[in-house]
Write a protein that holds these residues in place. Sequence first.
Motif, PDB file in Angstrom:
ATOM      1  N   PRO A 122       1.005  -1.394   0.016  1.00 34.73           N
ATOM      2  CA  PRO A 122      -0.058   0.097   0.117  1.00 34.73           C
ATOM      3  C   PRO A 122       0.877   1.375  -0.002  1.00 34.73           C
ATOM      4  N   ARG A 123       1.897   1.205   0.863  1.00 35.13           N
ATOM      5  CA  ARG A 123       2.939   2.285   0.752  1.00 35.13           C
ATOM      6  C   ARG A 123       4.408   1.562   0.966  1.00 35.13           C
ATOM      7  N   PRO A 124       5.399   2.616   0.752  1.00 36.21           N
ATOM      8  CA  PRO A 124       6.736   1.933   0.970  1.00 36.21           C
ATOM      9  C   PRO A 124       6.928   1.490   2.669  1.00 36.21           C
ATOM     10  N   LEU A 125       7.495   0.341   2.744  1.00 38.64           N
ATOM     11  CA  LEU A 125       7.482  -0.330   4.162  1.00 38.64           C
ATOM     12  C   LEU A 125       8.924  -0.078   4.601  1.00 38.64           C
ATOM     13  N   VAL A 126       9.229   0.355   5.954  1.00 40.40           N
ATOM     14  CA  VAL A 126      10.589   0.368   6.324  1.00 40.40           C
ATOM     15  C   VAL A 126      10.801  -0.664   7.558  1.00 40.40           C
ATOM     16  N   GLU A 127      11.688  -1.193   7.636  1.00 45.82           N
ATOM     17  CA  GLU A 127      11.998  -2.384   8.493  1.00 45.82           C
ATOM     18  C   GLU A 127      13.258  -1.988   9.084  1.00 45.82           C
ATOM     19  N   PHE A 128      13.294  -2.424  10.318  1.00 51.97           N
ATOM     20  CA  PHE A 128      14.847  -2.437  11.017  1.00 51.97           C
ATOM     21  C   PHE A 128      15.025  -4.055  11.343  1.00 51.97           C
ATOM     22  N   TYR A 129      16.442  -4.281  10.953  1.00 56.65           N
ATOM     23  CA  TYR A 129      17.021  -5.587  11.566  1.00 56.65           C
ATOM     24  C   TYR A 129      18.368  -5.233  12.540  1.00 56.65           C
ATOM     25  N   LEU A 139      14.780  -9.446  12.975  1.00 57.43           N
ATOM     26  CA  LEU A 139      13.770  -8.140  12.974  1.00 57.43           C
ATOM     27  C   LEU A 139      13.749  -7.702  14.203  1.00 57.43           C
ATOM     28  N   ILE A 140      13.630  -6.293  14.258  1.00 57.33           N
ATOM     29  CA  ILE A 140      13.311  -5.534  15.483  1.00 57.33           C
ATOM     30  C   ILE A 140      12.376  -4.469  15.349  1.00 57.33           C
ATOM     31  N   HIS A 144      12.752  -1.609  20.323  1.00 60.78           N
ATOM     32  CA  HIS A 144      14.069  -2.213  20.618  1.00 60.78           C
ATOM     33  C   HIS A 144      15.322  -1.256  20.613  1.00 60.78           C
ATOM     34  N   ILE A 145      15.272  -0.355  19.498  1.00 58.82           N
ATOM     35  CA  ILE A 145      16.493   0.450  19.260  1.00 58.82           C
ATOM     36  C   ILE A 145      16.620   1.370  20.275  1.00 58.82           C
ATOM     37  N   ALA A 146      15.491   1.966  20.834  1.00 60.99           N
ATOM     38  CA  ALA A 146      15.450   2.980  21.683  1.00 60.99           C
ATOM     39  C   ALA A 146      15.743   2.309  23.256  1.00 60.99           C
ATOM     40  N   VAL A 147      15.260   1.161  23.470  1.00 59.13           N
ATOM     41  CA  VAL A 147      15.542   0.404  24.766  1.00 59.13           C
ATOM     42  C   VAL A 147      17.123   0.231  24.778  1.00 59.13           C
ATOM     43  N   PHE A 148      17.443  -0.456  23.811  1.00 59.66           N
ATOM     44  CA  PHE A 148      18.762  -0.880  23.823  1.00 59.66           C
ATOM     45  C   PHE A 148      19.830   0.392  23.378  1.00 59.66           C
ATOM     46  N   GLY A 149      19.594   1.426  23.007  1.00 53.68           N
ATOM     47  CA  GLY A 149      20.258   2.518  22.755  1.00 53.68           C
ATOM     48  C   GLY A 149      21.264   2.486  21.346  1.00 53.68           C
ATOM     49  N   TRP A 150      20.677   1.659  20.595  1.00 56.09           N
ATOM     50  CA  TRP A 150      21.460   1.487  19.177  1.00 56.09           C
ATOM     51  C   TRP A 150      21.382   2.936  18.544  1.00 56.09           C
ATOM     52  N   CYS A 151      20.538   3.763  18.502  1.00 55.89           N
ATOM     53  CA  CYS A 151      20.899   5.054  18.146  1.00 55.89           C
ATOM     54  C   CYS A 151      19.934   5.977  18.799  1.00 55.89           C
ATOM     55  N   SER A 152      20.075   7.176  18.654  1.00 52.16           N
ATOM     56  CA  SER A 152      18.841   8.153  19.595  1.00 52.16           C
ATOM     57  C   SER A 152      17.881   8.298  18.731  1.00 52.16           C
ATOM     58  N   ALA A 153      16.755   8.819  19.449  1.00 49.59           N
ATOM     59  CA  ALA A 153      15.452   9.018  18.761  1.00 49.59           C
ATOM     60  C   ALA A 153      15.454   9.965  17.750  1.00 49.59           C
ATOM     61  N   ASP A 154      16.193  11.023  17.794  1.00 53.35           N
ATOM     62  CA  ASP A 154      16.569  12.091  16.635  1.00 53.35           C
ATOM     63  C   ASP A 154      17.086  11.673  15.423  1.00 53.35           C
ATOM     64  N   GLU A 155      18.281  10.657  15.687  1.00 57.76           N
ATOM     65  CA  GLU A 155      19.107   9.812  14.746  1.00 57.76           C
ATOM     66  C   GLU A 155      18.095   8.835  13.989  1.00 57.76           C
ATOM     67  N   LEU A 156      17.256   8.119  14.791  1.00 57.15           N
ATOM     68  CA  LEU A 156      16.428   7.239  14.053  1.00 57.15           C
ATOM     69  C   LEU A 156      15.286   7.924  13.088  1.00 57.15           C
ATOM     70  N   ALA A 157      14.829   9.016  13.715  1.00 57.36           N
ATOM     71  CA  ALA A 157      14.011  10.137  12.685  1.00 57.36           C
ATOM     72  C   ALA A 157      14.581  10.399  11.531  1.00 57.36           C
ATOM     73  N   GLU A 158      16.007  10.670  11.530  1.00 55.93           N
ATOM     74  CA  GLU A 158      16.832  11.174  10.529  1.00 55.93           C
ATOM     75  C   GLU A 158      16.969   9.760   9.367  1.00 55.93           C
ATOM     76  N   ILE A 159      17.287   8.859  10.151  1.00 55.52           N
ATOM     77  CA  ILE A 159      17.602   7.438   9.219  1.00 55.52           C
ATOM     78  C   ILE A 159      16.154   7.422   8.380  1.00 55.52           C
ATOM     79  N   VAL A 160      14.919   7.353   9.133  1.00 57.58           N
ATOM     80  CA  VAL A 160      13.843   7.105   8.374  1.00 57.58           C
ATOM     81  C   VAL A 160      13.384   8.136   7.418  1.00 57.58           C
TER      82      VAL A 160
END
Length: 253
Positions: A122-129, A139-140, A144-160
């Motif tokens: 229906p629209r492009p899907l983004v997934e994280f592994y 698959l996570i 999971h990214i927030a809890v384990f601190g793999w990157c910050s919320a701002d970084e994740l927003a930029e990545i998406v």
Amino acid sequence: MSHDMSHDTPKGRQIYEGKAKVLFEGPEPGTLIQYFKDDTTAFNAEKHEIMAGKGVLNLRISEYIFSRLEASGVPTHFIETLSPREQLVRQAEIIPLEVVMRNVAAGSLVKRLGLNEGETLPRPLVEFYYKDDALGDPLISEDHIAVFGWCSADELAEIVTLARKINDCMVEIFEKVGIRLVDFKLEFGRVADDMGQKIILADEISPDSCRLWDIESNEKMDKDRFRQNLGGMVDAYQQVAERLGLASDIKDN
Ligand code: TMP
């Protein structure tokens, strides 16, 4: 690495060897040389073969896509090509995520959710592994990214935001040459800049890390030819390079 190394640039210390590439220290601090091997693996390296010419094709295709993305305002690690198998790149602190963008159902998504291969989403899907070979890149979720601190919320927003923009750009690039961009995997890293740190696109974008189907015939032009024992993998990569208008004589390097 069994090919003729005469084109290769003198390199510093090897700092990392992955399944398809090797990273060496570059000539300046903060740079690396990314070397593209012919090694081809699938199913977390359970299946492994040397495919002569693959590394050269992947470098050329990846260089082209990264340059087009840079021109569209996506910051990347790519600096310049040094030889048919070597790129000078910016050293980044790799974020341990494989970010997958999907436009069409295929691969693990089909298996996981029981979809039909080839259904447009229906629209492009983004997934994280989570990037961890020993765990098979599970698959996570964002949490999971927030809890384990793999990157910050701002970084994740930029990545998406970047991943969606990269998808838009790449869908167009491939559509123009008669190829449907089904899905692909991205990796990002952090580098220092005037404002502190920023996110840049790292790794490679090639038929090893994308699903590419001929728009007319649906023929697979990517690493699924190897994963599914369809044969003709390097010829298919060559066809992708030719359609993108890249040199047609690169296979012999
Ligand atoms: P998947 O359907 O197997 O999850 O793969 C999604 C996309 O990610 C597909 O284009 C292939 C790419 N990919 C990689 O680049 N590396 C990997 O380790 C895996 C599993 C997939």
